[in-house]
Design an enzyme around this catalytic site. Structure first.
Site, PDB file in Angstrom:
ATOM      1  N   THR A 198       0.862  -1.181   0.000  1.00 37.90           N
ATOM      2  CA  THR A 198       0.000   0.000   0.000  1.00 37.90           C
ATOM      3  C   THR A 198       0.893   1.224   0.000  1.00 37.90           C
ATOM      4  OG1 THR A 198      -1.819  -1.092   1.162  1.00 37.90           O
ATOM      5  CG2 THR A 198      -1.726   1.299   1.291  1.00 37.90           C
ATOM      6  N   CYS A 224     -16.010  -7.555  11.211  1.00 36.05           N
ATOM      7  CA  CYS A 224     -15.145  -8.207  12.197  1.00 36.05           C
ATOM      8  C   CYS A 224     -15.284  -9.727  12.187  1.00 36.05           C
ATOM      9  CB  CYS A 224     -15.458  -7.680  13.599  1.00 36.05           C
ATOM     10  SG  CYS A 224     -15.247  -5.886  13.766  1.00 36.05           S
ATOM     11  N   ARG A 284      -6.919 -10.669   9.600  1.00 33.64           N
ATOM     12  CA  ARG A 284      -5.735  -9.827   9.476  1.00 33.64           C
ATOM     13  C   ARG A 284      -5.057  -9.590  10.828  1.00 33.64           C
ATOM     14  NH1 ARG A 284      -9.570  -8.807   6.461  1.00 33.64           N
ATOM     15  NH2 ARG A 284     -10.718  -7.581   7.992  1.00 33.64           N
ATOM     16  N   ARG A 310      -1.464  -7.268  12.333  1.00 36.57           N
ATOM     17  CA  ARG A 310      -0.582  -6.165  11.949  1.00 36.57           C
ATOM     18  C   ARG A 310       0.664  -6.149  12.814  1.00 36.57           C
ATOM     19  NH1 ARG A 310      -5.721  -4.563  10.913  1.00 36.57           N
ATOM     20  NH2 ARG A 310      -6.052  -3.288   9.055  1.00 36.57           N
ATOM     21  N   ASP A 321     -14.404  -8.847  43.562  1.00 33.84           N
ATOM     22  CA  ASP A 321     -15.437  -9.191  42.576  1.00 33.84           C
ATOM     23  C   ASP A 321     -15.385 -10.668  42.202  1.00 33.84           C
ATOM     24  OD1 ASP A 321     -15.900  -9.115  39.191  1.00 33.84           O
ATOM     25  OD2 ASP A 321     -17.481  -8.412  40.512  1.00 33.84           O
TER      26      ASP A 321
END
Length: 601
Positions: free
Chosen positions: A144, A302, A307, A309, A570
């Site tokens: 690109t 999604c 992909r 990166r 929690d």
């Protein structure tokens, strides 16, 4: 598909060798292995477990940023005031780029796209493409580019083995082009596109970011280009990145663009594509080329994302719109083996979410500028390459510092809690916060109020940059039953110690958001440890933070300790509400103009 095994497997395995009985102390160190190779169902074709996430998505496509530099300054990509580039020594070397590429391809990656910044300004771009071409199993090499240097370099790229081209072009009007990219070069870009067509690239993909009030009136002109040329013009919805002043009103949605084009060409018809395609593709009957829409904002894709990166500074991103990055560079430079790298990659892929947060939430998140193709102001999970070997970070240890054996890599994926916050991919050396004072203020004066008693943020701009640390502690008193379940990792919610640890780390990064007058800080390191003391059924949380800046990290350490304690509460509250959090306190601090502090035992 069942989720990967979690930390508990390792915890239970090791606990058999730990001391027991009254007064025994057990300790969870900062480095934790989370999960293991995920098992693929027997009926599925073989594919790397490390590159398969918990939703069954197989990641065959890798984007590698070769540089953060660019010879244009596009408005949607580069903040108006520019960016601070990563020092050269912190960027991936050519050897490191190829090492990572080989590793990913060996695990099943079939397509690599080289990006930037502007990848064609990297001097060794031809060598990189040629070396990638030698990788067995790699089917597609793509680039690109902004196209400014394309015409000159394309013959060499073609010979080296380049398969696909994407060229960014946001206007067909030279003066508007210059306004958008803040540089000249329109005719060079057009020359590069024509050269690509001449050399047989089909289609040549042309990427156009559509922005309301700037270039949305050129939609039809771009579509007209596809009538006689083998182009695929791809209209990209305007996306939020740091510094590009995104807002919803500037975004032209896919549906609006499609409707406008169909008014001119009612016969516009969809073109079937692959499941993992990012663009929704259409064609005007009789036209040689086609048009596509990348709908990241209005209609995400999604569910079929394949992909990953790798940024120019060596961080792995599993989602364009995620805010976590894992430093593969630090692992490489600390001597990590392929297996250890794969464990780290697998851990990151395993944490990939089902989908991104949506356009409005994304627009509020802190992120990297688009030019730093990591994209998001990140929290990086790194190996402590300065002091430890990778294998040492995959171990547990007792509170006495005694090793519990060799790293059990087969039991899970490593989670390394050495964290630092970044802006533009670099430590924020210019940004800092002091919790308790301004240099010119007397020690007994409140510094977060002005003389009239109104709240104020302390100006630390004139303070020197120094190395500062702080440690804080909190105590969680559990019931005997809850203590036993935590120790044996038998809670229904999962591994309470690991969850509390991660919560504390995340809280440290968010201190300036939670505490109104705190400055955002460049955290060099966050260490959260939990110690189980059987004698009184307590868990002691110790959080240590380190920064290099103009103000201290007391609040970060206190916030980390407090939130880790809350997270443990929690995790245990389903067992009992008779849990007490107490003694949240600063233990020590170093650095700064007012000297060091150490609490008496």
């Amino acid at each position: 598909r069942p989720r990967a095994p979690v930390v508990g497997a390792l915890y239970r395995h090791l606990s058999a060798g730990w001391p027991s009985g009254p007064g025994a102390t057990r300790f969870l160190s900062v480095s934790v292995q989370v999960g293991a190779r995920r098992r693929i169902p027997d009926e599925a074709p073989p594919f790397s477990a490390f590159l398969t996430d918990t939703f069954g998505r197989r990641h065959r496509y890798l984007r590698i940023s070769l540089t953060e530099k660019c010879n244009l300054r596009c408005q949607y990509c580069m903040p108006e005031d520019g960016v601070k580039l990563t020092p050269r020594g912190q960027l991936l070397t050519t050897e490191e780029v190829l090492t990572l590429a080989r590793l990913f391809v060996s695990e099943g990656v079939q397509k690599i796209r080289l990006t930037g910044g502007e990848p064609l300004i990297r001097p060794d771009i031809l060598d990189i493409v040629a070396e990638l071409r030698k990788l067995e199993g790699l089917k597609t090499i793509a680039v690109t580019t902004n196209g400014v240097n394309l015409a000159r370099l394309l013959p060499g790229l073609k010979r080296a083995g380049l398969d696909l081209l994407n060229v960014s072009l946001d206007s067909l009007v030279p003066s508007r082009f210059e306004f958008i990219v803040r540089r000249k070069g329109f005719h060079k870009v057009m020359e590069g596109i024509e050269k690509a067509i001449e050399m047989g690239y089909n289609p040549v993909k042309v990427n156009c970011v559509v922005m309301r009030g700037l270039n949305e009136d050129e939609l039809l002109d771009f579509v007209a280009l596809t009538e006689k040329k083998p182009l695929e013009v791809r209209f990209i919805e305007y996306m939020p990145f740091d510094g590009n002043k995104w807002n919803f009103k500037k975004m032209v949605s896919y549906q609006e663009m499609l409707d406008r084009i169909r008014q001119q060409w009612p016969g516009l018809e969809p073109v079937p594509g692959e499941e993992a395609d990012t663009a929704k593709t259409f064609k005007v009957p009789g036209f040689r080329g086609q048009v596509g829409f990348i709908t990241s904002m209005s209609d995400h894709f999604c569910g079929s994302c394949n992909r990953l990166r790798v940024t120019a500074d060596g961080n792995l991103k599993v989602c364009l719109f995620g805010n976590a990055e894992v430093s593969l560079r630090d692992c490489l430079r600390s001597g990590a083996t392929d297996e250890e790298l794969l464990q780290i990659i697998g851990a990151a892929v395993g944490r990939k979410k089902k989908q991104h947060a949506g356009m409005f939430s994304i627009s509020q998140m802190k992120n990297r500028p688009m030019i730093l193709i990591g994209f998001w102001d990140c929290t990086m999970l790194n190996f402590e390459s300065r002091t430890k070997k990778p294998s040492e970070l995959l171990r547990y240890s007792t509170s006495r510092g005694r090793s519990l054996g060799a790293p059990l890599r087969h039991l899970g994926r490593p989670f390394c809690a050495n964290l630092r916050n970044t802006k533009d991919g670099l430590p924020l050396r210019h940004a800092s916060r002091r919790a308790c004072g301004h240099a010119s203020d007397p020690p007994d004066q409140l510094t977060h109020t002005d003389p009239q008693g109104r709240a104020r943020m302390v100006d630390v701009g004139g303070k020197p940059v120094t190395r500062r640390t702080a440690a804080a502690r909190a105590t969680v008193r559990l019931t005997p039953k809850a203590f036993h379940l935590v120790r044996e990792n038998q809670l229904a919610k999962g591994d309470a110690l690991s969850v509390a640890q991660i919560a504390g780390i995340m809280a440290a990064k968010q201190t300036s958001v939670l505490i109104p007058l705190c400055h955002p800080l460049p955290l060099d390191n966050v260490h959260v440890a939990l110690e189980l003391v059987e004698l009184d059924c307590t868990a002691v949380v110790t959080a240590t933070c380190r920064t290099t800046g103009r103000t201290g990290v007391e609040m970060e350490a206190l916030t980390a300790a407090a939130v880790a304690a809350l997270a443990l509460y929690d995790m245990c509250k389903a067992v009992s509400h008779d849990i007490i959090i107490s003694d949240i306190k600063l233990v020590s601090k170093t650095g700064g103009q007012r000297g060091d502090y150490h609490r008496e035992p």
